[in-house]
Design a protein around this motif. Structure first.
Motif, PDB file in Angstrom:
ATOM      1  N   PHE A 257       0.824  -1.164  -0.100  1.00  0.00           N
ATOM      2  CA  PHE A 257       0.160  -0.153   0.149  1.00  0.00           C
ATOM      3  C   PHE A 257       0.763   1.067  -0.011  1.00  0.00           C
ATOM      4  O   PHE A 257       0.261   2.386   0.078  1.00  0.00           O
ATOM      5  CB  PHE A 257      -0.933   0.046   1.438  1.00  0.00           C
ATOM      6  CG  PHE A 257      -1.744  -1.288   1.448  1.00  0.00           C
ATOM      7  CD1 PHE A 257      -2.341  -1.586   0.047  1.00  0.00           C
ATOM      8  CD2 PHE A 257      -2.249  -1.616   2.430  1.00  0.00           C
ATOM      9  CE1 PHE A 257      -3.226  -2.613  -0.048  1.00  0.00           C
ATOM     10  CE2 PHE A 257      -3.203  -2.407   2.524  1.00  0.00           C
ATOM     11  CZ  PHE A 257      -3.959  -3.259   1.243  1.00  0.00           C
ATOM     12  N   ASN A 311       0.909  11.934   0.154  1.00  0.00           N
ATOM     13  CA  ASN A 311       0.356  11.019  -0.813  1.00  0.00           C
ATOM     14  C   ASN A 311      -0.075   9.710  -0.391  1.00  0.00           C
ATOM     15  O   ASN A 311      -0.488   8.890  -1.139  1.00  0.00           O
ATOM     16  CB  ASN A 311       1.805  10.816  -1.850  1.00  0.00           C
ATOM     17  CG  ASN A 311       2.060  12.031  -2.656  1.00  0.00           C
ATOM     18  OD1 ASN A 311       1.353  12.699  -2.717  1.00  0.00           O
ATOM     19  ND2 ASN A 311       3.342  12.336  -2.993  1.00  0.00           N
ATOM     20  N   GLY A 313      -2.534   6.931   1.187  1.00  0.00           N
ATOM     21  CA  GLY A 313      -4.016   6.544   0.947  1.00  0.00           C
ATOM     22  C   GLY A 313      -4.393   6.701  -0.697  1.00  0.00           C
ATOM     23  O   GLY A 313      -3.741   6.920  -1.317  1.00  0.00           O
ATOM     24  N   PHE A 314      -5.390   5.868  -0.524  1.00  0.00           N
ATOM     25  CA  PHE A 314      -6.154   5.721  -1.989  1.00  0.00           C
ATOM     26  C   PHE A 314      -7.503   5.496  -1.853  1.00  0.00           C
ATOM     27  O   PHE A 314      -8.111   5.076  -0.740  1.00  0.00           O
ATOM     28  CB  PHE A 314      -5.520   4.714  -2.824  1.00  0.00           C
ATOM     29  CG  PHE A 314      -5.416   3.505  -2.209  1.00  0.00           C
ATOM     30  CD1 PHE A 314      -6.367   2.404  -2.585  1.00  0.00           C
ATOM     31  CD2 PHE A 314      -4.370   3.031  -1.500  1.00  0.00           C
ATOM     32  CE1 PHE A 314      -6.545   1.272  -2.124  1.00  0.00           C
ATOM     33  CE2 PHE A 314      -4.160   1.630  -1.282  1.00  0.00           C
ATOM     34  CZ  PHE A 314      -5.438   0.908  -1.346  1.00  0.00           C
ATOM     35  N   TYR A 315      -8.501   5.906  -2.745  1.00  0.00           N
ATOM     36  CA  TYR A 315      -9.818   5.546  -2.593  1.00  0.00           C
ATOM     37  C   TYR A 315     -10.293   5.195  -3.740  1.00  0.00           C
ATOM     38  O   TYR A 315      -9.686   5.683  -4.969  1.00  0.00           O
ATOM     39  CB  TYR A 315     -10.654   6.727  -1.824  1.00  0.00           C
ATOM     40  CG  TYR A 315     -10.481   7.964  -2.742  1.00  0.00           C
ATOM     41  CD1 TYR A 315     -11.757   8.459  -3.662  1.00  0.00           C
ATOM     42  CD2 TYR A 315      -9.578   8.837  -2.453  1.00  0.00           C
ATOM     43  CE1 TYR A 315     -11.697   9.455  -4.453  1.00  0.00           C
ATOM     44  CE2 TYR A 315      -9.738   9.957  -3.228  1.00  0.00           C
ATOM     45  CZ  TYR A 315     -10.478  10.460  -4.116  1.00  0.00           C
ATOM     46  OH  TYR A 315     -10.517  11.646  -4.821  1.00  0.00           O
ATOM     47  N   GLU A 316     -11.609   4.801  -4.048  1.00  0.00           N
ATOM     48  CA  GLU A 316     -12.165   4.472  -5.319  1.00  0.00           C
ATOM     49  C   GLU A 316     -13.730   5.066  -5.351  1.00  0.00           C
ATOM     50  O   GLU A 316     -14.455   4.720  -4.401  1.00  0.00           O
ATOM     51  CB  GLU A 316     -12.305   3.071  -5.482  1.00  0.00           C
ATOM     52  CG  GLU A 316     -12.800   2.463  -6.804  1.00  0.00           C
ATOM     53  CD  GLU A 316     -13.022   1.017  -6.964  1.00  0.00           C
ATOM     54  OE1 GLU A 316     -13.854   0.568  -7.679  1.00  0.00           O
ATOM     55  OE2 GLU A 316     -12.307   0.298  -6.023  1.00  0.00           O
TER      56      GLU A 316
END
Length: 318
Positions: A257, A311, A313-316
């Motif tokens: 991740f 930067n 973390g991520f999400y959809e």
């Protein structure tokens, strides 16, 4: 006496057989060295087989292994002339958080970390590695001291979380951790953070902002422990194994991740099986990383640190 977890039973059985073989050899005067070597190889092979197929929950169990080395042992094995410093100059000295200057092969470094106890009495004194606000304020005081003398900082993270008691909240637990996050981002000296065991929630993050974040192979790092996650979602601790899997908390997932910069491999059988080798591996990694970070301009290092965490973390979108 070595201690074994449930899934380590095949290893425990082999050690028991090996011990009996040695005892019989001593009593009878028969040379059993060849058979001993065979058993030692069997133990090594069994360890490799078991440890390459661990579940997330089993890795959580390993991170809590009673024989696993803690912060002070790493400092003792990796450094010389360690001078522990105490107190936050406000409330008291928090025994769950330790720190001080030490000599790492000729270089003075500030070491800071959570310390769990090695027996029942010491676990109570160390509050099971759960620091109060004064612990995080002590850590920040030591970081600022290191910055003043232009010395690198290394933090060793091993906590089930910051102490959640009423007195901790009264003394500003949340503010103390938040202040550390704010100040650590701006430190002008190299900062290396290593999760050596448990890395839970803000308790870990309170000393976890650095230029490089590493995890030991059998450690974990997430927002909540599997037991507490299970309690919230299923109103029971019985789903802790499922919670551990769903949290994706192991070192492999964290590296995937992009939340940590690398995974430090442990000796065959885990860090608890060979403290000396584990300390040597960690020491080599720390020295290599310090050599990479020191030539970077402090302003550039701070910018890189800010960008690194911004930067994450991520999400959809759906």
């Amino acid at each position: 006496m070595m201690q074994f977890l449930d899934f380590e039973k095949p290893i425990a059985d082999l050690y028991e057989q090996l011990e009996k073989l040695r005892e019989n050899g001593e009593k009878s005067g028969v040379d059993v060295s060849a058979t001993v070597k065979e058993y030692e190889q069997k133990i090594l092979d069994t360890q490799q087989q078991i440890y390459k197929n661990l579940s997330s929950w089993q890795k959580v169990q390993l991170s809590r292994h009673p024989d696993r080395p803690y912060t002070l042992e790493y400092i003792e094995r990796m450094t010389t002339n360690f001078v522990e410093m105490h107190g936050d100059r406000n409330v008291k000295d928090d025994k769950a958080m330790v720190g001080g200057f030490a000599d790492l092969d000729g270089e003075t470094v500030m070491f800071i970390g959570q310390q769990k106890g090695v027996n029942t009495k010491m676990r109570q004194i160390r509050n099971f590695g759960m620091a109060n606000p004064e612990g995080y304020r002590k850590a920040l005081r030591l970081m600022k001291l290191a910055e003043r003398f232009n010395k690198p900082i290394i933090t060793l993270i091993d906590t089930p979380g910051a102490y959640p008691g009423l007195e901790a909240e009264e003394r500003g637990q949340g503010e103390a951790i938040a202040r550390n996050l704010f100040e650590m981002v701006k430190l002008r000296v190299p900062v290396i953070c290593v999760i050596i065991g448990e890395g839970a929630s803000g308790g870990a993050l309170g000393i976890g902002i650095g230029d490089r974040i590493f995890m030991l192979e059998n450690s974990w790092y997430t927002v909540i422990s599997p037991e507490n996650c299970s309690t919230i979602l299923w109103r029971s601790w019985n789903f802790k194994e499922k919670a551990a899997e769903e949290l994706k908390l192991t070192s492999g997932y964290m590296s995937q991740f992009g939340l940590v910069d690398g995974v430090i491999q442990e000796p065959v059988g885990g860090a608890h099986s060979n403290h000396e080798e584990m300390a040597a591996i960690l020491k080599a990694k720390l020295k290599q990383t310090l050599a990479e970070l020191k030539p970077i301009d402090p302003d550039a290092r701070i910018e890189q640190r800010i960008e690194k965490f911004s930067n994450m973390g991520f999400y959809e979108e759906r």
